[in-house]
Design a protein around this motif. Structure first.
Motif, PDB file in Angstrom:
ATOM      1  N   HIS A 248     100.391   7.175  36.767  1.00 47.80           N
ATOM      2  CA  HIS A 248     100.979   6.257  35.969  1.00 47.80           C
ATOM      3  C   HIS A 248     100.501   4.874  36.101  1.00 47.80           C
ATOM      4  O   HIS A 248     100.287   4.614  37.294  1.00 47.80           O
ATOM      5  N   PRO A 249     100.236   4.253  34.924  1.00 49.91           N
ATOM      6  CA  PRO A 249      99.581   2.959  35.372  1.00 49.91           C
ATOM      7  C   PRO A 249     100.550   1.959  36.316  1.00 49.91           C
ATOM      8  O   PRO A 249     100.003   1.102  36.959  1.00 49.91           O
ATOM      9  N   TYR A 250     101.792   2.264  36.138  1.00 47.64           N
ATOM     10  CA  TYR A 250     102.738   1.423  37.098  1.00 47.64           C
ATOM     11  C   TYR A 250     102.523   1.971  38.472  1.00 47.64           C
ATOM     12  O   TYR A 250     102.248   1.025  39.452  1.00 47.64           O
ATOM     13  N   GLY A 284     110.248   2.702  23.164  1.00 45.78           N
ATOM     14  CA  GLY A 284     109.175   3.688  23.556  1.00 45.78           C
ATOM     15  C   GLY A 284     108.989   3.622  24.918  1.00 45.78           C
ATOM     16  O   GLY A 284     110.105   3.808  25.838  1.00 45.78           O
ATOM     17  N   CYS A 285     107.878   3.548  25.545  1.00 49.87           N
ATOM     18  CA  CYS A 285     107.785   3.519  27.016  1.00 49.87           C
ATOM     19  C   CYS A 285     108.009   2.128  27.412  1.00 49.87           C
ATOM     20  O   CYS A 285     107.695   1.078  26.997  1.00 49.87           O
ATOM     21  N   ARG A 286     108.896   2.186  28.489  1.00 52.90           N
ATOM     22  CA  ARG A 286     109.638   0.701  29.024  1.00 52.90           C
ATOM     23  C   ARG A 286     108.444   0.097  29.827  1.00 52.90           C
ATOM     24  O   ARG A 286     108.889  -1.109  30.030  1.00 52.90           O
ATOM     25  N   PHE A 287     107.412   0.645  30.154  1.00 49.96           N
ATOM     26  CA  PHE A 287     106.558   0.087  30.754  1.00 49.96           C
ATOM     27  C   PHE A 287     105.457  -0.762  30.037  1.00 49.96           C
ATOM     28  O   PHE A 287     104.446  -1.617  30.480  1.00 49.96           O
ATOM     29  N   HIS A 288     105.471  -0.592  28.432  1.00 47.97           N
ATOM     30  CA  HIS A 288     104.483  -0.942  27.853  1.00 47.97           C
ATOM     31  C   HIS A 288     104.067  -2.206  27.725  1.00 47.97           C
ATOM     32  O   HIS A 288     102.806  -2.696  27.523  1.00 47.97           O
ATOM     33  N   ARG A 290     103.595  -4.340  29.735  1.00 48.00           N
ATOM     34  CA  ARG A 290     103.016  -4.734  31.205  1.00 48.00           C
ATOM     35  C   ARG A 290     101.655  -3.838  31.037  1.00 48.00           C
ATOM     36  O   ARG A 290     100.995  -3.976  32.103  1.00 48.00           O
ATOM     37  N   CYS A 291     101.544  -2.918  30.320  1.00 45.01           N
ATOM     38  CA  CYS A 291     100.706  -1.859  30.567  1.00 45.01           C
ATOM     39  C   CYS A 291      99.224  -2.070  30.025  1.00 45.01           C
ATOM     40  O   CYS A 291      99.184  -2.142  28.677  1.00 45.01           O
ATOM     41  N   PRO A 292      98.063  -1.981  30.646  1.00 49.24           N
ATOM     42  CA  PRO A 292      96.746  -2.518  30.184  1.00 49.24           C
ATOM     43  C   PRO A 292      96.384  -1.156  29.247  1.00 49.24           C
ATOM     44  O   PRO A 292      95.381  -1.588  28.621  1.00 49.24           O
ATOM     45  N   HIS A 293      97.142  -0.236  29.372  1.00 47.48           N
ATOM     46  CA  HIS A 293      96.558   1.053  28.420  1.00 47.48           C
ATOM     47  C   HIS A 293      97.322   1.384  27.236  1.00 47.48           C
ATOM     48  O   HIS A 293      97.105   2.282  26.686  1.00 47.48           O
ATOM     49  N   ALA A 294      98.387   0.462  27.042  1.00 48.62           N
ATOM     50  CA  ALA A 294      99.331   0.737  26.055  1.00 48.62           C
ATOM     51  C   ALA A 294      98.595   0.949  24.647  1.00 48.62           C
ATOM     52  O   ALA A 294      97.663   0.122  24.325  1.00 48.62           O
ATOM     53  N   PHE A 295      99.148   2.021  23.696  1.00 52.49           N
ATOM     54  CA  PHE A 295      98.637   2.221  22.690  1.00 52.49           C
ATOM     55  C   PHE A 295      99.930   2.471  21.479  1.00 52.49           C
ATOM     56  O   PHE A 295     100.938   2.395  22.175  1.00 52.49           O
ATOM     57  N   ASP A 296      99.475   2.692  20.332  1.00 51.91           N
ATOM     58  CA  ASP A 296     100.583   2.673  19.329  1.00 51.91           C
ATOM     59  C   ASP A 296     101.854   3.594  19.797  1.00 51.91           C
ATOM     60  O   ASP A 296     102.954   3.069  19.612  1.00 51.91           O
ATOM     61  N   ARG A 302     109.344   7.575  23.321  1.00 49.35           N
ATOM     62  CA  ARG A 302     109.439   7.482  24.804  1.00 49.35           C
ATOM     63  C   ARG A 302     108.783   8.669  25.714  1.00 49.35           C
ATOM     64  O   ARG A 302     109.056   9.895  25.063  1.00 49.35           O
ATOM     65  N   PRO A 303     108.116   8.287  26.609  1.00 49.10           N
ATOM     66  CA  PRO A 303     107.402   9.586  27.421  1.00 49.10           C
ATOM     67  C   PRO A 303     108.387  10.365  28.310  1.00 49.10           C
ATOM     68  O   PRO A 303     108.871   9.621  29.092  1.00 49.10           O
ATOM     69  N   GLU A 304     108.422  11.557  28.329  1.00 50.11           N
ATOM     70  CA  GLU A 304     109.127  12.334  29.559  1.00 50.11           C
ATOM     71  C   GLU A 304     108.147  12.422  30.405  1.00 50.11           C
ATOM     72  O   GLU A 304     106.879  12.349  30.039  1.00 50.11           O
ATOM     73  N   ALA A 314     105.372  10.010  33.528  1.00 48.10           N
ATOM     74  CA  ALA A 314     106.095   9.639  32.341  1.00 48.10           C
ATOM     75  C   ALA A 314     105.149   8.882  31.286  1.00 48.10           C
ATOM     76  O   ALA A 314     105.374   7.487  31.328  1.00 48.10           O
ATOM     77  N   CYS A 315     104.001   9.274  30.966  1.00 46.00           N
ATOM     78  CA  CYS A 315     102.945   8.271  30.378  1.00 46.00           C
ATOM     79  C   CYS A 315     102.492   9.029  29.178  1.00 46.00           C
ATOM     80  O   CYS A 315     101.762  10.412  29.630  1.00 46.00           O
ATOM     81  N   TRP A 316     101.971   8.515  28.318  1.00 42.16           N
ATOM     82  CA  TRP A 316     101.318   9.398  27.182  1.00 42.16           C
ATOM     83  C   TRP A 316      99.965   9.669  27.112  1.00 42.16           C
ATOM     84  O   TRP A 316      99.256  10.311  26.693  1.00 42.16           O
ATOM     85  N   LEU A 317      99.349   8.992  28.162  1.00 40.97           N
ATOM     86  CA  LEU A 317      97.992   9.018  28.858  1.00 40.97           C
ATOM     87  C   LEU A 317      97.763  10.562  29.120  1.00 40.97           C
ATOM     88  O   LEU A 317      96.713  10.891  28.935  1.00 40.97           O
ATOM     89  N   HIS A 318      98.947  11.290  29.548  1.00 36.60           N
ATOM     90  CA  HIS A 318      98.640  12.387  29.855  1.00 36.60           C
ATOM     91  C   HIS A 318      99.224  13.368  29.172  1.00 36.60           C
ATOM     92  O   HIS A 318      99.533  14.760  29.311  1.00 36.60           O
TER      93      HIS A 318
END
Ligand code: SF4
Length: 321
Positions: A248-250, A284-288, A290-296, A302-304, A314-318
């Motif tokens: 997770h980026p966080y 959506g993702c509550r980290f977005h 601050r996230c350098p990888h955030a996308f639409d 919200r990712p589970e 819990a990240c859409w990158l995966h």
């Protein structure tokens, strides 16, 4: 196989005049017998609140809004105060940051240990006294038999925390919840206390939920780690995998806080921004933000927790496994 402790979709809310604040949002994890689960995150991420909810010590007006907590298959989230208090002493031990919140200043430590044991175990006065002295020896209090009659203020901060560990373990609980057990102590004492806690719980097959903001403590102690962010689990998995290959980026940013990993510094970066307040949780993702990888998708959905190598994140990158 079921874990000793099962937390399923735990949601904790605080009603306020301006609406209901959701401080924990569907948090799920389990801890097996003999396992140490580290729970890490910034202050306000919900890690202490999770521990407090499990032992039934949520500060009012906080309340469990939904979800289940099971210990050995038995639900404990919906118990009345008295049965819960019994479970808290007998099946779940607690160690908090400040030993003085646990120890009664008016009673000798010997009395506190023997009373705890006699409340929860069938022991005569002499048996309880012998065991109490045994526990004081085990946690490294010198001249334990002589110190049995001493009061909490007669001990140093490090020794008091050793006494609290004895008190948490003396009724032989199945689970110990340790919330920042070393944060108030001198750095030189911290490692000793963590080693002690780890050795004793391993010897007794006790499950441990270790709550701390210090990833270094987790890396040294825990088998698995749950990384919390803004009331949710961002990532959970075996500690070595989370430390070496955060998914997770966080978590990746958080790893920058472990001095022992200096050799990885070139790959790390501090995370800009701050964790959102409960009344301003992003969509959506509550980290977005601050996230350098955030996308639409991150802004809308919200990712589970998703499988991500050896961990779950819990990240859409995966999203594609
Ligand atoms: Fe970043 Fe998106 Fe993953 Fe959230 S879901 S951590 S915003 S990439």
């Amino acid at each position: 196989m079921m874990g000793l402790l099962e937390v399923v979709d735990l949601t904790v809310e605080f009603p306020t005049r301006r609406g209901v604040l959701r401080a924990l949002d569907r948090v799920s994890f389990s801890i097996d017998t003999g396992e140490v689960l580290g729970v890490v995150g910034e202050s306000g991420a919900g890690k202490s609140l999770t521990g407090a909810a499990i032992v039934g010590l949520l500060e009012r007006p906080g309340r469990i809004a939904s979800g289940e907590i099971r210990l050995d298959g038995q639900r404990i989230d919906n118990l009345e105060a008295e049965p819960l208090r019994r479970i808290r002493g007998r099946r779940i031990g607690t160690i908090f940051q400040d030993p003085l919140t646990t120890l009664n200043p008016l009673y000798t430590i010997g009395r506190q240990l023997t009373e705890t044991m006699q409340t929860h175990l069938r022991l005569s006065g002499n048996q309880a006294r012998d065991r109490a002295i045994g526990w004081l020896e085990r946690v490294g209090i010198p001249a334990a038999a002589q110190r049995f009659g001493a009061y909490p203020h007669e001990f140093s901060g490090g020794q008091r925390q050793r006494v609290v560990i004895a008190l948490a373990l003396c009724a032989e609980p199945a689970l110990v919840i340790a919330d920042e057990p070393t944060t108030a102590l001198d750095v030189s004492v911290q490692a000793q206390i963590i080693t002690l806690l780890k050795d004793l719980t391993r010897d007794h097959g006790t499950a441990v939920m270790l709550v701390t903001h210090d990833m270094g403590v987790i890396a040294e102690t825990a088998d698995r780690v749950a990384v919390m962010y803004a009331g949710r689990i961002a990532e959970i998995g075996p500690v070595a995998a989370v430390v070496r290959h955060p998914a997770h980026p966080y978590t990746e940013g958080l790893m920058a806080s472990i001095p022992a990993l200096e050799h990885r510094v070139d790959r790390l970066r501090q995370i800009d921004g701050a964790m959102p307040r409960l009344d301003a949780i992003p969509t959506g993702c509550r980290f977005h933000p601050r996230c350098p990888h955030a996308f639409d998708r991150c802004l809308a959905q919200r990712p589970e927790l998703l499988p991500a190598g050896a961990t779950q994140a819990a990240c859409w990158l995966h999203a594609d496994g």
